[in-house]
Scaffold this active site. Structure first.
Site, PDB file in Angstrom:
ATOM      1  N   HIS A  82       0.809  -1.218   0.000  1.00  0.00           N
ATOM      2  CA  HIS A  82       0.000   0.000   0.000  1.00  0.00           C
ATOM      3  C   HIS A  82       0.847   1.275   0.000  1.00  0.00           C
ATOM      4  CE1 HIS A  82       0.427  -0.208   4.508  1.00  0.00           C
ATOM      5  NE2 HIS A  82       0.408   1.106   4.394  1.00  0.00           N
ATOM      6  N   ASP A 129       0.225  -7.700   1.495  1.00  0.00           N
ATOM      7  CA  ASP A 129       0.633  -6.307   1.681  1.00  0.00           C
ATOM      8  C   ASP A 129       2.160  -6.189   1.713  1.00  0.00           C
ATOM      9  OD1 ASP A 129       0.318  -3.589   1.847  1.00  0.00           O
ATOM     10  OD2 ASP A 129      -0.047  -3.545   4.003  1.00  0.00           O
ATOM     11  N   SER A 168       4.652   2.726   7.641  1.00  0.00           N
ATOM     12  CA  SER A 168       4.396   1.522   6.859  1.00  0.00           C
ATOM     13  C   SER A 168       5.612   1.096   6.043  1.00  0.00           C
ATOM     14  CB  SER A 168       3.232   1.755   5.897  1.00  0.00           C
ATOM     15  OG  SER A 168       2.014   1.778   6.580  1.00  0.00           O
TER      16      SER A 168
END
Length: 487
Positions: free
Chosen positions: A213, A246, A328
């Site tokens: 992402h 992910d 992230s």
């Protein structure tokens, strides 16, 4: 448990990194539910001083009293007056007699107000720095007949502080060694939308491991850059993405020499209570280091950004190290500096965070993809450019919480819930069966089952415990495979 992925959006117009566009194996279209909405991604953090920033008046200084005067001033007293008494050997403090720190005879002076304050706004989070200070002046001198006449005084010098020595295993030492191998990733789509995240050097060829992402917006013709802790910026490109895991791998187009990959640990050996160090770019603040512990292991997490009904699934490491949007893809390190996980998601406050362009911050519930799983996915992406998922060949209900993962009545679109001649069918599983254990791991829902399946590889033999018509049974299932992300 549903959480939100974190990333820090670049433009003022909110954007959100995509999540898997199709349900993983075992997810019917009719049964999927979108996770609760999560905060839209705002623009990148502005530098302090740019734009219109709110300001906050800091509280005034702590009331301070000025020293009273030593006595009346003016002309010399009459000769007939008795001589003044000798000064005290020590000043008075707050008890009368005209010493330093004593309020004037007429009462305390009004408190002085210290002007202003400073608050730098970083996206939706306000970082406020305030200082309230107070000081006491200390004055002392030996008084005797000699120095009272000569006015002599004594000065005492402060001693120099000893040299600061940091142990080799200290947080500062670990962070200092790891920071040169961590990069801030900026992803920009062709339309201008994008965001920032984090990644870390995976090998000497210039491959970088990060979250899908983080880079998804630039995967199809956008711009991707990686900035090192020394400020040097390099263009990069996407090598492969795994939406369900992910996980993504990007590569520097012109990697510098001397790249130092971070050492990879063994996430299976992590214990609850182990120290953790997280490095990333929360809200665009690159090279940020936070610390904590492993709070839990094997935490089933379905993460997404609320824009679709497609989630990523992980059996996560939970940590209380502060993780925020922009962390992230960054490394979660152990006390030795080895990577044990890749920071990927947070549980926002209030179960979903604020709307209106705001982003939720850390409440001490961060989740990382175990590095053992991430490196397996990365190796496949570098080799073939596409992910490989282990599957059982059955569609299960995705309702969270319950007594297990129920095999659905159909697979959606008119397909059977149990794939003919697939792993589940060969093991004798049928629609309506409730899977309660995967090996020795209790299963309470479909997301938990998928999180556990994806910690394994195609070809692994698994023992599944299930109930049918109230009777418990066990079967061995050899996991099949699915290549690529369905779209």
């Amino acid at each position: 448990m549903s959480t939100e992925n974190e990333g820090t959006a670049v433009p003022s117009a909110p954007s959100v990194p995509p999540v898997p566009v199709a349900a993983p194996e075992g997810t019917p279209a009719s049964a999927q539910q979108a996770p609760p909405p999560y905060p839209e991604q705002p623009g990148r953090a502005s530098e302090p001083g740019q734009g219109s920033e709110p300001t906050t008046q800091l509280p005034g200084a702590v009331p301070a009293y000025l020293p009273s005067s030593a006595g009346p001033t003016g002309s010399a007293p009459d000769a007939g007056w008795p001589p003044p008494p000798p000064p005290p050997s020590q000043p008075h403090y707050g008890g009368g007699g005209g010493g330093w720190g004593e309020p004037p005879a007429s009462g305390p002076q009004p408190p002085r107000k210290r002007p202003g304050g400073l608050m730098a706004a970083v996206l939706a989070a306000a970082l406020v720095a305030g200082v309230v200070g107070g000081g006491i002046g200390y004055w002392a001198a030996d008084r005797n007949s000699d120095n009272s006449v000569s006015g002599g005084s004594t000065t005492v010098s402060a001693a120099d502080a000893p040299a600061l020595k940091r142990e080799a295993g200290s947080t500062a030492a670990v962070a200092g060694k790891a920071l040169p191998s961590v990069v801030t990733i900026t992803a920009q789509a062709q339309g201008g939308d994008g965001g920032t995240g984090t990644g870390f050097i995976y090998d000497k060829q210039g491959h970088i491991l990060t979250n899908n992402h983080v880079v998804a917006s630039a995967a199809d013709g956008g711009d991707l850059t990686a900035t090192f802790s020394n400020g040097k910026e390099y263009a990069a490109e996407v090598v492969g993405r795994a939406e369900g895991y992910d996980v993504a791998v990007v590569k520097l187009k012109d990697p510098p020499s001397g790249l130092k990959p971070l050492a990879l640990g063994n996430s299976d050996q992590v214990a609850v209570g182990d120290s953790t160090i997280a490095i990333g770019a929360p809200f665009g603040l690159s090279n940020t280091v936070t610390t904590g512990i492993i709070s839990a292991k094997n935490r089933p997490v379905a993460s997404g950004d609320g824009t679709s009904d497609k989630n990523s699934y992980m059996s996560a490491l939970q940590t209380d190290a502060s993780i925020n949007p922009g962390n992230s893809g960054g490394p979660l390190l152990d006390a030795r500096g080895a990577v044990i996980g890749m920071n990927s998601a947070i549980q926002p406050s209030g179960g979903g965070g604020g709307g209106g362009g705001s982003q939720s911050g850390s409440i001490g519930l961060g989740f990382a993809i175990p590095i053992n799983q991430a490196k397996t996915v990365a190796a496949e992406l570098i080799k073939t450019g596409q992910p490989v998922y282990p599957v059982i060949g059955a569609t299960v209900s995705m309702a969270e919480g319950g007594d297990g993962a129920t095999i659905s009545g159909d697979g959606g679109g008119g397909t059977p819930a149990v794939t003919p001649d697939g792993p589940a069918a060969k093991a004798g599983l049928k629609s309506g069966d409730v899977i309660t254990k995967f090996n020795d791991v209790p299963i309470d829902s479909g997301p938990t089952l998928i999180s556990e399946i994806w910690t394994h590889k195609p070809g692994d033999k698994i023992k599944i415990t299930y109930t049918r018509d109230g009777k418990e049974s066990q079967v061995d299932v050899t996991l099949g495979e699915r290549k690529g992300d369905t779209r």
